[in-house]
Write a protein that holds these residues in place. Sequence first.
Motif, PDB file in Angstrom:
ATOM      1  N   GLY A   1     -34.491   6.792  -2.330  1.00  0.00           N
ATOM      2  CA  GLY A   1     -33.156   6.652  -1.738  1.00  0.00           C
ATOM      3  C   GLY A   1     -33.032   5.563  -0.691  1.00  0.00           C
ATOM      4  N   ARG A   2     -33.642   4.446  -0.893  1.00  0.00           N
ATOM      5  CA  ARG A   2     -33.619   3.353   0.082  1.00  0.00           C
ATOM      6  C   ARG A   2     -32.323   2.552  -0.027  1.00  0.00           C
ATOM      7  NH1 ARG A   2     -38.054  -1.571   0.098  1.00  0.00           N
ATOM      8  NH2 ARG A   2     -38.088  -1.962   2.348  1.00  0.00           N
ATOM      9  N   ALA A   3     -31.790   2.150   1.115  1.00  0.00           N
ATOM     10  CA  ALA A   3     -30.571   1.337   1.131  1.00  0.00           C
ATOM     11  C   ALA A   3     -30.902  -0.112   0.803  1.00  0.00           C
ATOM     12  CB  ALA A   3     -29.911   1.420   2.496  1.00  0.00           C
ATOM     13  N   ARG A   4     -29.919  -0.822   0.272  1.00  0.00           N
ATOM     14  CA  ARG A   4     -30.106  -2.241  -0.036  1.00  0.00           C
ATOM     15  C   ARG A   4     -30.152  -3.072   1.250  1.00  0.00           C
ATOM     16  NH1 ARG A   4     -29.676  -3.561  -5.378  1.00  0.00           N
ATOM     17  NH2 ARG A   4     -28.890  -1.890  -6.707  1.00  0.00           N
ATOM     18  N   PRO A   5     -30.818  -4.230   1.192  1.00  0.00           N
ATOM     19  CA  PRO A   5     -30.909  -5.077   2.389  1.00  0.00           C
ATOM     20  C   PRO A   5     -29.543  -5.618   2.800  1.00  0.00           C
ATOM     21  CG  PRO A   5     -31.742  -6.235   0.449  1.00  0.00           C
ATOM     22  CD  PRO A   5     -31.524  -4.815   0.043  1.00  0.00           C
ATOM     23  N   THR A   6     -29.374  -5.781   4.098  1.00  0.00           N
ATOM     24  CA  THR A   6     -28.128  -6.338   4.626  1.00  0.00           C
ATOM     25  C   THR A   6     -28.388  -7.514   5.558  1.00  0.00           C
ATOM     26  OG1 THR A   6     -28.169  -4.728   6.445  1.00  0.00           O
ATOM     27  CG2 THR A   6     -26.911  -4.131   4.477  1.00  0.00           C
ATOM     28  N   ILE A   7     -29.625  -7.992   5.647  1.00  0.00           N
ATOM     29  CA  ILE A   7     -29.930  -9.072   6.584  1.00  0.00           C
ATOM     30  C   ILE A   7     -29.492 -10.437   6.056  1.00  0.00           C
ATOM     31  CG2 ILE A   7     -31.856  -7.777   7.561  1.00  0.00           C
ATOM     32  CD1 ILE A   7     -33.750  -9.647   6.073  1.00  0.00           C
ATOM     33  N   VAL A   8     -29.184 -10.515   4.757  1.00  0.00           N
ATOM     34  CA  VAL A   8     -28.659 -11.755   4.180  1.00  0.00           C
ATOM     35  C   VAL A   8     -27.458 -11.412   3.315  1.00  0.00           C
ATOM     36  CG1 VAL A   8     -30.905 -12.929   4.172  1.00  0.00           C
ATOM     37  CG2 VAL A   8     -30.204 -11.611   2.166  1.00  0.00           C
ATOM     38  N   PRO A   9     -26.520 -12.342   3.126  1.00  0.00           N
ATOM     39  CA  PRO A   9     -25.371 -12.081   2.246  1.00  0.00           C
ATOM     40  C   PRO A   9     -25.824 -11.888   0.795  1.00  0.00           C
ATOM     41  CG  PRO A   9     -24.979 -14.000   3.643  1.00  0.00           C
ATOM     42  CD  PRO A   9     -26.422 -13.660   3.792  1.00  0.00           C
TER      43      PRO A   9
ATOM     44  N   ALA B   1     -23.988  -5.605  -6.531  1.00  0.00           N
ATOM     45  CA  ALA B   1     -25.063  -4.637  -6.731  1.00  0.00           C
ATOM     46  C   ALA B   1     -24.649  -3.316  -6.107  1.00  0.00           C
ATOM     47  CB  ALA B   1     -26.362  -5.136  -6.103  1.00  0.00           C
ATOM     48  N   ALA B   2     -24.904  -2.233  -6.821  1.00  0.00           N
ATOM     49  CA  ALA B   2     -24.533  -0.907  -6.332  1.00  0.00           C
ATOM     50  C   ALA B   2     -25.725   0.032  -6.451  1.00  0.00           C
ATOM     51  CB  ALA B   2     -23.344  -0.366  -7.130  1.00  0.00           C
ATOM     52  N   GLY B   3     -25.615   1.165  -5.795  1.00  0.00           N
ATOM     53  CA  GLY B   3     -26.671   2.161  -5.883  1.00  0.00           C
ATOM     54  C   GLY B   3     -27.794   1.901  -4.891  1.00  0.00           C
ATOM     55  N   THR B   4     -28.826   2.717  -4.994  1.00  0.00           N
ATOM     56  CA  THR B   4     -29.956   2.594  -4.080  1.00  0.00           C
ATOM     57  C   THR B   4     -30.847   1.423  -4.486  1.00  0.00           C
ATOM     58  OG1 THR B   4     -31.147   4.252  -5.391  1.00  0.00           O
ATOM     59  CG2 THR B   4     -29.960   5.028  -3.440  1.00  0.00           C
ATOM     60  N   SER B   5     -31.745   1.065  -3.573  1.00  0.00           N
ATOM     61  CA  SER B   5     -32.475  -0.196  -3.718  1.00  0.00           C
ATOM     62  C   SER B   5     -33.875  -0.066  -4.290  1.00  0.00           C
ATOM     63  CB  SER B   5     -32.549  -0.882  -2.350  1.00  0.00           C
ATOM     64  OG  SER B   5     -33.046  -2.191  -2.447  1.00  0.00           O
ATOM     65  N   PHE B   6     -34.533   1.085  -4.086  1.00  0.00           N
ATOM     66  CA  PHE B   6     -35.947   1.205  -4.452  1.00  0.00           C
ATOM     67  C   PHE B   6     -36.138   2.215  -5.581  1.00  0.00           C
ATOM     68  CE2 PHE B   6     -40.225   2.736  -4.317  1.00  0.00           C
ATOM     69  CZ  PHE B   6     -41.000   1.667  -3.900  1.00  0.00           C
ATOM     70  N   PRO B   7     -36.846   1.820  -6.633  1.00  0.00           N
ATOM     71  CA  PRO B   7     -37.295   0.460  -6.944  1.00  0.00           C
ATOM     72  C   PRO B   7     -36.168  -0.351  -7.572  1.00  0.00           C
ATOM     73  CG  PRO B   7     -37.979   1.931  -8.694  1.00  0.00           C
ATOM     74  CD  PRO B   7     -37.287   2.787  -7.659  1.00  0.00           C
ATOM     75  N   SER B   8     -36.396  -1.645  -7.735  1.00  0.00           N
ATOM     76  CA  SER B   8     -35.403  -2.491  -8.391  1.00  0.00           C
ATOM     77  C   SER B   8     -35.255  -2.065  -9.850  1.00  0.00           C
ATOM     78  CB  SER B   8     -35.839  -3.956  -8.325  1.00  0.00           C
ATOM     79  OG  SER B   8     -35.104  -4.739  -9.246  1.00  0.00           O
ATOM     80  N   GLY B   9     -34.042  -1.649 -10.209  1.00  0.00           N
ATOM     81  CA  GLY B   9     -33.805  -1.253 -11.597  1.00  0.00           C
ATOM     82  C   GLY B   9     -33.943  -2.421 -12.553  1.00  0.00           C
ATOM     83  N   HIS B  10     -33.520  -3.604 -12.115  1.00  0.00           N
ATOM     84  CA  HIS B  10     -33.679  -4.794 -12.960  1.00  0.00           C
ATOM     85  C   HIS B  10     -35.150  -5.071 -13.240  1.00  0.00           C
ATOM     86  CE1 HIS B  10     -29.447  -5.587 -12.288  1.00  0.00           C
ATOM     87  NE2 HIS B  10     -29.507  -6.718 -12.968  1.00  0.00           N
ATOM     88  N   ALA B  11     -35.978  -5.014 -12.182  1.00  0.00           N
ATOM     89  CA  ALA B  11     -37.397  -5.286 -12.355  1.00  0.00           C
ATOM     90  C   ALA B  11     -38.061  -4.200 -13.198  1.00  0.00           C
ATOM     91  CB  ALA B  11     -38.082  -5.391 -10.990  1.00  0.00           C
ATOM     92  N   PHE B  12     -37.767  -2.942 -12.890  1.00  0.00           N
ATOM     93  CA  PHE B  12     -38.393  -1.822 -13.603  1.00  0.00           C
ATOM     94  C   PHE B  12     -38.024  -1.831 -15.082  1.00  0.00           C
ATOM     95  CE2 PHE B  12     -39.238   2.373 -15.108  1.00  0.00           C
ATOM     96  CZ  PHE B  12     -40.194   2.938 -14.273  1.00  0.00           C
ATOM     97  N   ASN B  13     -36.725  -1.838 -15.351  1.00  0.00           N
ATOM     98  CA  ASN B  13     -36.291  -1.690 -16.745  1.00  0.00           C
ATOM     99  C   ASN B  13     -36.499  -2.946 -17.578  1.00  0.00           C
ATOM    100  OD1 ASN B  13     -35.119   1.104 -16.951  1.00  0.00           O
ATOM    101  ND2 ASN B  13     -33.974   0.362 -15.188  1.00  0.00           N
TER     102      ASN B  13
END
Length: 254
Positions: free
Chosen positions: A134-142, A147-159
């Motif tokens: 349930g990790r939140a997505r980064p907000t330190i850069v625009p 992208a929606a949903g939780t951040s960990f793990p990356s669904g793009h990378a995993f799937n």
Amino acid sequence: MDPATDSPRPAEAIVLPARGWRIDPRRAGIAALICWIGFAAVVFAVQTGRSSGIDAAGLLFWRGGTDLHARGPGWLLEGVRDLTALGGVLLRHLFALGAIAALLFLRLRREALVLAGTIIGGWVLDSLAKHVVGRARPTIVPHLTEAAGTSFPSGHAFNSAVVYIAIALAFAAMSPRQSVRITLIASAIALTLLIGLSRVWLGVHWPSDVAAGWLGGAGWAFAASALLHKPAKAAAEKAAASLEAATPGTVTRA
């Protein structure tokens, strides 16, 4: 010419490729174990805060200026967006369905069932991991893409690791040449790594999200090739027997 009879083969004849290879289950298991150990290490680093420095540096590496804009020309950003789309739900599912259809057309039912089972299992595992962490997505850069949903793990990378590596393993079964098989699998691995990097470049994932996603997805792709082989073979043989009984003389292959 038909090598079995030395007689001309009709132009309309369909020649099915020989199935001569599958990844050794023990090697696949070792590869999966290494990936999952790496996945567990990343999870530990994230949960204990040890990944925060690398995560921040990884996101900022691709940015410049006071507004943290993306480095490089405009066409590079568009190219990265195109690359990341290959790991999105629509395109990866289209490629997966096309691969399954091609395997069925080639009468490689076993490989088609293994591929389908691998993809479904990967989606379940990725969803469970996202729910647990349930990790939140980064907000330190625009963010440079939606992208929606939780951040960990990356669904793009995993799937993408699950789908493209599994496709490569399935079609590698048709080649007797080791160099061709290595090229297929290595190309799939390289593509999925680039898709993962694109998520960090676009600012929608921490580097640790992508590392965990790729390790988890690749680990499942290799594990599924060993775990699903026997049940897929049994199901394919049953289907082939039923088809042969219904239409004697039909070319069937499990």
